[in-house]
Design an enzyme around this catalytic site. Structure first.
Site, short mmCIF file in Angstrom:
data_model
loop_
_atom_site.label_atom_id
_atom_site.label_comp_id
_atom_site.label_asym_id
_atom_site.label_seq_id
_atom_site.Cartn_x
_atom_site.Cartn_y
_atom_site.Cartn_z
N SER A 16 114.38 -8.05 53.61
CA SER A 16 115.46 -7.98 52.63
C SER A 16 115.47 -9.24 51.74
O SER A 16 114.43 -9.60 51.18
CB SER A 16 116.78 -7.80 53.38
OG SER A 16 117.78 -7.39 52.52
N ASP A 29 114.20 3.53 51.33
CA ASP A 29 115.01 2.31 51.27
C ASP A 29 115.38 1.98 49.82
O ASP A 29 114.50 1.90 48.96
CB ASP A 29 114.17 1.17 51.89
CG ASP A 29 114.89 -0.18 51.87
OD1 ASP A 29 116.05 -0.21 51.42
OD2 ASP A 29 114.27 -1.16 52.32
N HIS A 56 116.86 0.87 55.18
CA HIS A 56 116.67 -0.56 54.97
C HIS A 56 116.75 -1.33 56.29
O HIS A 56 116.26 -2.45 56.40
CB HIS A 56 117.73 -1.08 53.99
CG HIS A 56 117.53 -2.52 53.61
ND1 HIS A 56 116.36 -2.98 53.05
CD2 HIS A 56 118.32 -3.61 53.73
CE1 HIS A 56 116.45 -4.28 52.84
NE2 HIS A 56 117.64 -4.70 53.25
#
Lengths: 617, 625
Positions: free
Chosen positions: A134, A198, A332
C-alpha cells in the site's frame, strides 16, 4: 509465443520464498509504531538477503495538498541532486513523483537509521530487498532508486544490487521516471504485485481532492490490522461512488494514452489536456497481476501495464458496479494469503509478444494459444482491451525498428566524419585552423566540408526529431556507441556550424550562437556525454568555445567593455580541454580567431597568461 | 502463430482510432458538464445564455432557442454572408484571403444573432471576468445556440491570439452548419480545428439541413421549430402526441434533409460552390457509442450515410435527445461496450469494426460497407499530409548540398579578380562548365520548390503547415535570397524581358510570391533592434537585380530621349532608384557583390552619376519655366 508456466519468482529472478517473506513483513510494517518507519529482516541463503519493509502513511499531513496552488495529483519534480538519473537526457525533462510520498521518504532518510542499515548490508555484500504494501510501496521504490544512484555514482557493479517488491502500491511516478529507470536498465529490479480487483493501485489516477477523504479516513484503519476494522464497516454507497470516480478517471487517462499508442494524430487530444485533469502517474518496472483464478501474469511493457490497470478492473455490466466496488477493498488486504496460494500453484505466465495477442476467445487450436487466451479471459479483457495491449506492443516494436533504421546510418555518419577529419588535417598543413579556414570559405575543400556538414545535420536532426516525439527506445540515449559517435560528431562538426553562423552574420539577425542559434543536435549530444560520464551540466562545451571566442572578438571590434569572466572561463577551460586532447592544437595556430582575440588582451591579463604556453608553442 | 504476425508498413496505419477517440471524449466530464449548462440555457428561453465556472474551467452556454428574423421575412437576404462585412476586425485572423479562395462566409442568420450578443454588455463583461479567473473556457450551445457558440469562440480566439495562447473549446450539440469551405480552411490554417467539436446524433436532421429560404418559409419547418423550442424550454413536459405534424410532413422534412445532405456530400474540395462545409471535429453518437472524425469530406459522407439508416419517425425527437446520449455514453465508457461477436484477427480490421459498432451500423451490411470506406478514406486523408511533411524534411536535407554549391559559387565570384558578383557572372557566362553546373542546380532547386508549392495547392501538406513547419519557411527564404537573383539573370540573359516584359511585373514566378507571403506572415518571436555592422551575405530585396535591369533600360532611354516630359519622367525614376539603392546600402541590407567594382549596378551608378550633370541642364532648357 514464449510460454513459460511455472514459478513466478524464477521468471523475475527472485525466489518465491523471498516474495512471500517480503510481503508478510510489509504487511506487518503497518503495525509498527510511528517512530519506526520500517522493519528489517534477514533471509538466509547464499548470499543472504536483507529485507527492509516500509509502512508509509496515508495520514492527512502527508497526502493532502498544502495549499490552493498545489497540483491536482500532488505531483512535484524530483530533486536532481539526489536523483541525477531521473530525467530524460536530451529533452531535458525532470521526472515527477507524488510529493507527499517523496517527502516521507526524505524524512525517513534524514531521521532514521535507514542510511546505516543500507551501508551495513552493502558492506557485507548482502542484496537489499526494499518492500512495501500500500502506502509503503512508493517509499520502497524511492529507497531502491536512491541506492541504485549510489551504486552508479560509485561505479559499483549491480551483482549485489537492491531489488524492490511492492504489493498493492499506488502509482506515484510519472512517464519520465519510468523512461529514466528503463534507460538505466534498472527496470527489472522493480516488481509490483497487483490483485486485479484492488482499487488502491489505481487510486492516484483520480484527482486527490476526490479521493482524499477515503485515503485519509478509511484506508489507514483497514491496512493496520491492530485496529480491528473490517472492510465491510465502510459505507457501501460511498465506496461505490469512490470506485466509480476512480474508474472514470482511469478510463479517461487510459483511453487518452491508447489513442496516442494507436497513432491518432488528432490535435483534439492535446486540446483536451487543458480542460480535463489527466493523472501524470505511470507504472514503472515489472508488474505481476494476480487474477481471481490464481494465475500470476507478468507484464514488462509499461504502456501495456497502464492499459491493464484500467481494463482488468473494467465493469462487465453496469449492475456490477457496487459488487466490484465492495470487492475492491478486501482485495487490497489479501496480498499475503493470495500470494501464498498463487505462488504455490506455480501458475505464472509471462505476457510477451503483445502485438500477436489473439483478439477473440474462440477457435483456439494449440495449447500455447489456449493458455494465452485463458490468461486474457482471467484478466477480464475485452477485444478493445486486447487491441490496446497490441497497440502497446506495436509501439514498442516500432521504437526498436526506428533504432535499427538509424543504426544503418551509422556508416554514413562515420564516413562523413572521416572526410571532415581529413579536411581538418589538410587545413592544418595549409597552416590554418579549420575553424578559420571554414569561416573564410576560400578553397573548394571548404565548400566540400560544408556539404558534409549539411549531410550530417540532416541525419542527426532526424534522430533528434525522433527523440522529441518519443519514437526511440528508452535505452537509446544511454547506448555507448551512440554517445561516443554523438560526441565525436559534436567535437568535429560544431566548430563548422559556429563558423557558418558568424560567417553569415546570423548573430546580427538572431543573437549570439550559444543562446539563440545553437542547434538541438549539439545540445542533445552534449547532454548525452555529460550524463554518461556523470559530469556536471554544461561542462562539455569543448565543441562550442568558438562561439564564445567570436563574441569576445566582436566585443573587441565594437569597443565594448571586455567580459572578464567569460574571457577567464574560456581560457581556463581551453587549457583543460587541450590537456585532455579534446581541443586539438590547430586551435592555437597563429592566425586563428582565438589567437587574434588573445593578442588583444593586456599582457598581465589572467586569461592571457593562462594559455600563453599553448599559443606560443 | 506466424499468421498473426504484424503486417509490415507504417505501424500508425494498423489501428482505426476514431472509436478510441470517441471513448476518450465520452469518458471526460466535459460533455456532461457542457450539456447541463446548455439545457439550463435552453430552459431560460429565447436568446438566453448561462455563464458558470466549474473547477478551473469557465463555461458559456447559449440557448438553442434563438429568434432568427432575417431568414424569416427578408427574401432578398442571401443565406451566406461574408464574415468580415460587419465584423469590425473581430475575425481579423480568419478573413485574410489567399489566392483563388472564396471569401469566408457564414450563415447570415447566425451572424445576425452573434452581432446581437456582441452588442450586449452583460455577455461581454461576464466572458471577460471568466477569462480573468480561468485559463480555459468552454463555449457551448444546443442547436442554433451551438452555431452562435462557434462564432463566439472564433471571436474569442481571434481576440486572445495576440495576448496569450488561449485554451478555448467549443462544443455544439446537434448544431447546423455554420460556414463555407473557406471558413473551414482558415480555421485549419490557424490550427484551431481541434478547438471545435460538434456532437451529432446519427439520426438528427438539424445538423444536416441548410437553413435557407426554401426551408425556413415552409409550414413544416415552422411547425417543427416551434415544437422544438417549446420542448427545449420545458423538456419535462415534452409530449409527442401534441405534435402538429402529420406523417407526410415528417416524410417531407426527412426527404428534404436527405436531398440536402446528398447535394452537400457531392460537393468536392476546392469547388467554388457557395455551400456549407463542416468545420472542426464531428462526434457522431449512437446508442452504441461515439466516434470522432475530423476530415471534412468524410464527415459529409458519414452525415449522409447515417441519415440513410434513419427514418422520418426520427425527425422530431432525435434533436432533443442529446442529454440522454451524453449520459448513456459516459456510462458506457466505464464498461465493456457491445457484444463482440466474431472479430477479425487483424488489428486494423478489428478496430474498424469497433468504429462501425459504435455508429450502430453493424447490422446494416450495405451502409456498414460504405461507412467503412468512409473511415478508411479519412485515415488516408489524415495520413498523407503528415507523411508528406515528414518526407519533405528528408528531401530538404538531400537538396541542401545543391544550395551550398550555389553559395560557394557566389563566394567564388565575390573573390574573383573580375569583381563583378555572381549575378553578372552568371548572366554573362560563356560555355563554362562551372556555370552550367550551377544552372543545373538552379533547375533542381526550382523543381523541388515548385513541388512544395503544388503540394500545397493540392492540399497535400498539413493546412496549418505555415505554423507547424516553420523550418520549411526558413529554408524557402534562404532559397529565395540566394537563387532568385540567378533566375532574374537567366530571365534577362535569355531575353525573356523582350518577349514578356520586365521581370517584376511579368516574369516573377509564383513560388517567390508565396514564399514572400509565408515569410511575412510567420510569427516573429523576437526582433533584434541592432543595426547590421556589415553587408549581409545575401541581398534582402531579392528583386534588386530586376530593378537594376529596369534602371539600365531607363538609362539607355534617357540618353536618346528628347521629349522633356519623358526626360523628367525618366530622371525621376532613375533618382528614385538611386535613392532606394542608397537606403539599402545604408541599412547594409545589400550583399557585397552588388557593390563589386564591375557589377552591372556599379557600372550603372557610375554612368548615371556622370550623366546626371549633363541631363539636368538639358531638362531645364527644355522645360518652359
Amino acid at each position: 509465443m514464449d510460454i513459460d508456466t511455472g514459478s513466478c519468482g524464477r521468471e523475475l529472478g527472485i525466489k518465491d520464498e523471498v516474495i512471500k517473506k517480503a510481503c508478510s513483513i510489509s504487511i506487518r510494517a503497518h503495525q509498527a509504531p510511528a517512530e519506526k518507519p520500517f522493519l528489517v529482516d534477514k533471509i538466509r541463503g547464499s548470499p543472504s538477503q536483507v529485507v527492509i519493509a516500509f509502512s508509509g502513511a496515508w495520514t492527512s499531513d502527508a497526502w493532502s495538498t498544502r495549499d490552493g496552488t498545489a497540483k491536482a495529483f500532488g505531483e512535484t519534480e524530483v530533486n536532481l541532486n539526489s536523483f541525477p538519473s531521473l530525467r530524460s537526457i536530451g529533452n531535458d525533462i525532470t521526472a515527477k513523483v507524488n510529493e507527499a510520498s517523496m517527502n516521507q521518504f526524505l524524512q525517513i532518510m534524514e531521521k532514521s537509521a535507514l542510511r546505516s542499515e543500507m551501508d551495513k548490508a552493502t558492506r557485507d555484500s548482502k542484496p537489499i530487498i526494499f518492500a512495501g504494501h500500500s502506502s509503503g510501496g512508493p517509499i520502497a521504490i524511492y529507497a531502491t532508486i536512491w541506492l541504485l544512484e549510489e551504486y552508479k555514482r560509485l561505479k559499483k557493479t549491480l551483482t549485489h544490487g537492491p531489488f524492490c517488491l511492492t504489493f498493492g502500491s499506488p502509482l506515484t511516478t510519472d512517464r519520465i521516471f519510468c523512461h529514466a529507470v528503463r534507460r538505466e536498465e534498472w527496470s527489472d529490479r522493480f516488481v509490483h504485485f497487483v490483485m486485479i480487483h484492488d482499487i488502491v493501485p489505481r487510486i492516484l489516477l483520480a484527482p486527490l481532492s476526490s479521493t482524499k477523504e477515503f485515503l485519509e479516513q478509511s484506508l489507514p484503519y483497514l491496512i493496520s490490522p491492530s485496529a480491528h476494522h473490517k472492510a465491510d464497516s465502510i459505507d457501501k454507497s460511498k465506496l461505490t461512488a469512490l470506485f466509480d470516480n476512480v474508474m472514470r478517471n482511469a478510463s479517461c487517462v487510459a483511453s487518452h494514452a491508447a489513442c496516442i499508442l494507436m497513432g491518432s494524430t488528432n490535435m483534439l487530444l492535446d486540446t483536451m489536456t487543458k480542460f480535463v485533469q489527466l493523472s501524470p502517474y505511470r507504472p514503472c518496472g515489472q508488474y505481476v497481476f494476480c487474477t481471481g483464478t490464481g494465475r500470476l501474469v507478468v507484464v514488462k511493457n509499461p504502456d501495456a501495464v497502464f492499459q491493464l490497470l484500467f481494463y482488468s478492473l473494467q465493469l462487465v455490466s453496469e449492475s456490477e458496479s457496487q459488487q466490484k466496488a465492495v470487492a475492491s477493498l478486501p482485495a487490497h488486504l489479501a496480498y499475503e494469503d493470495g500470494l501464498d496460494k498463487n505462488l504455490d500453484m506455480r501458475n505464472a505466465i509471462h505476457l510477451e509478444n503483445l502485438c500477436e495477442l489473439p483478439l477473440s476467445s474462440d477457435n483456439t487450436m494449440d495449447i500455447a494459444t489456449k493458455t494465452i487466451v485463458d490468461t486474457l479471459n482471467d484478466l477480464n479483457l475485452s477485444a478493445r482491451a486486447r487491441l490496446c495491449l497490441r497497440a502497446a506492443g506495436e509501439s514498442e516494436k516500432q521504437k526498436e525498428d526506428n533504432q535499427k533504421k538509424i543504426e544503418r546510418k551509422m556508416g554514413m555518419i562515420r564516413n562523413a566524419l572521416d572526410d571532415l577529419e581529413g579536411y581538418r588535417t589538410m587545413c592544418e598543413t595549409r597552416g590554418m585552423g579549420y575553424f578559420d579556414a571554414f569561416k573564410v570559405q576560400k578553397h573548394e575543400d571548404d565548400f566540400k566540408a560544408n556539404v558534409k556538414r549539411l549531410e550530417l545535420a540532416g541525419i542527426w536532426d532526424e534522430i533528434i526529431e525522433m527523440l522529441k516525439r518519443d519514437e526511440l527506445p528508452d535505452k537509446y540515449e544511454a547506448e555507448k556507441s551512440w554517445v561516443k559517435l554523438g560526441t565525436e560528431f559534436r567535437q568535429l562538426v560544431e566548430p563548422l556550424d559556429v563558423a557558418n553562423y558568424y560567417r553569415h552574420l546570423k548573430n546580427e539577425d538572431t543573437g549570439p550562437y550559444m543562446t539563440k542559434g545553437r542547434p538541438r543536435r549539439y545540445k542533445y549530444t552534449q547532454r548525452w556525454r555529460e550524463h554518461a560520464e556523470q559530469l556536471p551540466r554544461g561542462s562539455c562545451g569543448e565543441s562550442c568555445f568558438w562561439a564564445d571566442v567570436e563574441e569576445l572578438n566582436l566585443a573587441v571590434t565594437s569597443n565594448q567593455p571586455r567580459n572578464e569572466q567569460m574571457a577567464l572561463n574560456v581560457a581556463n577551460k581551453l587549457k583543460e580541454w587541450h590537456a585532455k586532447g579534446e581541443v586539438k592544437k590547430d586551435a592555437f595556430l597563429k592566425e586563428t580567431a582565438l589567437v587574434t582575440w588573445w593578442k588583444t588582451l593586456p599582457d598581465n591579463h589572467g586569461a592571457k597568461l593562462c594559455i600563453k604556453d599553448l599559443i606560443e608553442s | 502463430m506466424a499468421r498473426r504476425c504484424c503486417k509490415s508498413g507504417h505501424w500508425k496505419e494498423r489501428f482505426e482510432t476514431s472509436a478510441m477517440m470517441g471513448t476518450f471524449l465520452a469518458s471526460t466530464p466535459l460533455l456532461k458538464e457542457a450539456w447541463r449548462l446548455c439545457s439550463a440555457a435552453n430552459a431560460m428561453g429565447c436568446g438566453a445564455f448561462v455563464v458558470e465556472q466549474v473547477g478551473g474551467v469557465g463555461y458559456v452556454a447559449f440557448s438553442g432557442v434563438q429568434e432568427m428574423p432575417v431568414l424569416g421575412w427578408d427574401p432578398s437576404c442571401t443565406m451566406l454572408a461574408p464574415l468580415d462585412a460587419a465584423g469590425h476586425g473581430l475575425f481579423a485572423a480568419l478573413t485574410r484571403r489567399y489566392e483563388g479562395e472564396e471569401p469566408v462566409m457564414v450563415h447570415s442568420g447566425v451572424l445576425h444573432r452573434f452581432h446581437h450578443y456582441q452588442s450586449r454588455n452583460d455577455l461581454q463583461s461576464q466572458i471577460d471576468s471568466l477569462l480573468d479567473k480561468t485559463k480555459s473556457i468552454v463555449i457551448t450551445g444546443h442547436s442554433i445556440g451551438g452555431s452562435v457558440a462557434f462564432l463566439t469562440a472564433l471571436s474569442v480566439l481571434s481576440f486572445l491570439k495576440s495576448i496569450f495562447p488561449p485554451s478555448v473549446l467549443c462544443i455544439g450539440f446537434g448544431s447546423p452548419f455554420l460556414g463555407n469551405e473557406s471558413l473551414s480552411r482558415a480555421i485549419l490554417r490557424e490550427r484551431w480545428a481541434s478547438n471545435f467539436c460538434n456532437v451529432v446524433a446519427t439520426h438528427d436532421i438539424l445538423p444536416r439541413l441548410s437553413l435557407d429560404q426554401s426551408l425556413v418559409q415552409t409550414p413544416h419547418w415552422k411547425a417543427l421549430i416551434r415544437f422544438w423550442y417549446t420542448s427545449m424550454m420545458s423538456p419535462n413536459s415534452m409530449n409527442l402526441t401534441d405534435f402538429p405534424l402529420t406523417e407526410e410532413d415528417k416524410a417531407w422534412l426527412f426527404s428534404f434533409a436527405v436531398a440536402n445532405m446528398e447535394r452537400l456530400a457531392q460537393v468536392g474540395e476546392g469547388s467554388r460552390w457557395r455551400s456549407f462545409w463542416p468545420l472542426g471535429n464531428y462526434l457522431f453518437c449512437s446508442e452504441e457509442g461515439m466516434i470522432c472524425l475530423d476530415n471534412a469530406i468524410s464527415v459529409k459522407k458519414m452525415m449522409h450515410l447515417m441519415l440513410r439508416t434513419s427514418s422520418p419517425s426520427c425527425v422530431i425527437e432525435e434533436h432533443l435527445k442529446y442529454g440522454w446520449y451524453v449520459e448513456r455514453l459516459s456510462l458506457q465508457s466505464l464498461g465493456r461496450r457491445f457484444k463482440e461477436g466474431h472479430l477479425s484477427e487483424s488489428s486494423y480490421e478489428a478496430s474498424l469494426s469497433m468504429a462501425l459498432n459504435s455508429l450502430g451500423t453493424s447490422q446494416q451490411v450495405l451502409i456498414a460497407l460504405m461507412a467503412k470506406d468512409c473511415l478508411k478514406m479519412a485515415r488516408q486523408k489524415e495520413r498523407h499530409p503528415n507523411l508528406n511533411a515528414a518526407y519533405l524534411a528528408i528531401k530538404l536535407s538531400k537538396i541542401a548540398p545543391y544550395r551550398a554549391e550555389i553559395e560557394w559559387y557566389k563566394a567564388c565570384c565575390d573573390n574573383s579578380d573580375k569583381q563583378r558578383g555572381y549575378y553578372d557572372s552568371f548572366k554573362q557566362r560563356g560555355a563554362s562548365k562551372r556555370e552550367s553546373h550551377i544552372n543545373k542546380n538552379r533547375i533542381i532547386l526550382k523543381a523541388f520548390w515548385d513541388g512544395v508549392v503544388s503540394m500545397m495547392d493540392r492540399n497535400e501538406l498539413p493546412l496549418n503547415f505555415h505554423k507547424s513547419l516553420e523550418w520549411v519557411i526558413e529554408e524557402s527564404q534562404l532559397y529565395k535570397l540566394l537563387v532568385e537573383p540567378l533566375d532574374i539573370a537567366e530571365y534577362y540573359r535569355s531575353g525573356m524581358h523582350l518577349k514578356k516584359g520586365h521581370y517584376i511585373s511579368n516574369g516573377r514566378e509564383r513560388r517567390y510570391e508565396i514564399f514572400n507571403q509565408w515569410w511575412t506572415e510567420r510569427v516573429v518571436i523576437e526582433k533584434l533592434g541592432n543595426r547590421r555592422t556589415r553587408y549581409t551575405s545575401l541581398t534582402q530585396d531579392t528583386c534588386f537585380w530586376a530593378r537594376v535591369e529596369e534602371a539600365k533600360e531607363w538609362l539607355d532611354k534617357i540618353k536618346s530621349e528628347s521629349d522633356p516630359n519623358n526626360l523628367v519622367f525618366l530622371r525621376d525614376r532613375l533618382n528614385e532608384f538611386e535613392a532606394y539603392a542608397m537606403k539599402l546600402f545604408d541599412g547594409k541590407e545589400a550583399s557585397a557583390d552588388v557593390l563589386a567594382k564591375n557589377s552591372s549596378f556599379s557600372l550603372w551608378l557610375k554612368e548615371w552619376r556622370a550623366l546626371k550633370s549633363q541631363i539636368y541642364p538639358l531638362i531645364e532648357l527644355a522645360l518652359p519655366d
